[in-house]
Scaffold this active site. Structure first.
Site: not given
Ligand code: SAM
Length: 289
Positions: A66, A90, A110, A160, A167
Site C-alpha cells: 500500500h 481493501d 472498485d 490497484d 474482471p
Molecule cells: N493487491 C492486490 C493484488 O496485487 O493482487 C489487489 C488488491 S485489490 C483487493 C484488487 C481489487 O481489484 C479487487 O477489489 C477487485 O474487485 C478489483 N477489480 C478487479 N477488476 C476490476 C475492474 N474491472 N474495475 C474495478 N475494480 C476491479
C-alpha cells in the site's frame, strides 16, 4: 512434511510454485457476481484475504504494497490534488493516499462492493479513512468510469487491481490506458501493480507496449518485497503522461507529517534502481517496433 488442511495455499501455475500459510480457519467466504472472496485467520500473518484463490492482502505485510502503490507516485507529481484509485477494494491504498494533505479529492472505483465489506469486517485498520470527506467510494467497472471521466480531470491514477485475469484483465488493455491518458491532466501519472519481475515478464512487456501505445511518454518500474505474492518480489509500474518521470517533491519526503513503515526517501530512490536483467528487458520493450 505434508501440509494438512490447516494450511492455506496459493498455487502459482505460471511460476511452478506455491505459497502456504498455517491457518486457523476461514472467517469470510462469499461468491460475488465477479469473484470468490475468502478471508482466513492465520498463525503468523494475521488475517489473509484471497480472491479467486489468489492472495490479496494480509494484516502482516500489506503496508509494503500500500505504501509503494501510493507514496512514490504522489511524491513524483508536482501537485497531486485529484486522485483516482481503480480497484483497491481493501481500502489500504486509499488509507495511504489520504495521508497526503495536498490531495484534495480521491475517487475509489472498485467493481465489487463485497471486497470492501470483507475489508470493513476483517481489516478495519485499512478502512479507517473511508469516511474522510475527500474520499468517494464507487462500485462500478473501472474501465467504464474512466471512459466517462472528464478530459484532464485527474493528476494521479492508481490501478490497484487483481491480476490480468477475470474482471481485472481489462485494466491492462490499450483501451483502458487510452482512457487514462485522456483523463489525466498535464504532468499526470498512472501507477499500476505490475506483478513479479521474475515470473511475469510477459505481463510487464504487455503493459509497456500498451502504455507506449497509449502515448505515455516515460515508463518506469519500481521494485519492493511482498512476501505473500508469488516469488515474494513485486513491482509497480509508473507511466508519465507527457513528460520524463521525475521525483519532483522528493525533498519533501523527509518532512512528511505522517508515519510510514517501509517508505522513506532512501527507499524511494532505491525502488527505482533497475536490476541489470530488468534494465536490459526494459530497453528492448521501449525500443521495440
Ligand atoms: N493487491 C492486490 C493484488 O496485487 O493482487 C489487489 C488488491 S485489490 C483487493 C484488487 C481489487 O481489484 C479487487 O477489489 C477487485 O474487485 C478489483 N477489480 C478487479 N477488476 C476490476 C475492474 N474491472 N474495475 C474495478 N475494480 C476491479
Amino acid at each position: 512434511m505434508a501440509l494438512d488442511e490447516d494450511w492455506i495455499t496459493e498455487i502459482c501455475a505460471e511460476g511452478g510454485s506455491a505459497f502456504s500459510l498455517k491457518g486457523r480457519g476461514k472467517v469470510f467466504d462469499k461468491q460475488s457476481p465477479f469473484q470468490k472472496i475468502e478471508v482466513f485467520e492465520t498463525d503468523s500473518y494475521g488475517k489473509l484475504m484471497m480472491i479467486d484463490g489468489c492472495t490479496m492482502v494480509s494484516s502482516y505485510d500489506n503496508f509494503l504494497y500500500h505504501e509503494m502503490m501510493s507514496h512514490p507516485a504522489l511524491y513524483s507529481h508536482r501537485a497531486p490534488r485529484r486522485v483516482a484509485i481503480i480497484g483497491g477494494g481493501d481500502c489500504g491504498t486509499l488509507h495511504d493516499v489520504l495521508k497526503h494533505p495536498e490531495v484534495e479529492k480521491v475517487t475509489q472505483i472498485d467493481i465489487d462492493e463485497q471486497v470492501t465489506s470483507a475489508a470493513k469486517l476483517h481489516f478495519p485498520e485499512l478502512c479507517e479513512s473511508n469516511a474522510d470527506p475527500r474520499a468517494d467510494l464507487l462500485f462500478i467497472d473501472g474501465i467504464q468510469w474512466m471512459k466517462d471521466a472528464a478530459p484532464a480531470s485527474l493528476d494521479v491514477i492508481i490501478v490497484d487491481s487483481t491480476d490480468p485475469i477475470g474482471p481485472g484483465e481489462i485494466l491492462f488493455s490499450p483501451q483502458f490506458y487510452g482512457a487514462c491518458h485522456r483523463a489525466l491532466a498535464g504532468g499526470g501519472l498512472i501507477v499500476q501493480q505490475s506483478e513479479s519481475p521474475l515470473i511475469h515478464q510477459n505481463i510487464l512487456e504487455h503493459m509497456y507496449r500498451n502504455l507506449l501505445g497509449a502515448s505515455f511518454q516515460d515508463i518506469r518500474t519500481l521494485f519492493f518485497p511482498q512476501p505473500i505474492y508469488p516469488t515474494g518480489w513485486w513491482t509497480a509500474t509508473i507511466g508519465a503522461r507527457d513528460t520524463q518521470l521525475q521525483s519532483h517533491r522528493i525533498d519533501e519526503v523527509a518532512k512528511r507529517g505522517f508515519e510510514t513503515r517501509y517508505y522513506n526517501e532512501e527507499i524511494h530512490r532505491a525502488a527505482f534502481a533497475q536490476p541489470e536483467f530488468f534494465r536490459r528487458l526494459r530497453e528492448t520493450w521501449l525500443t521495440a517496433d
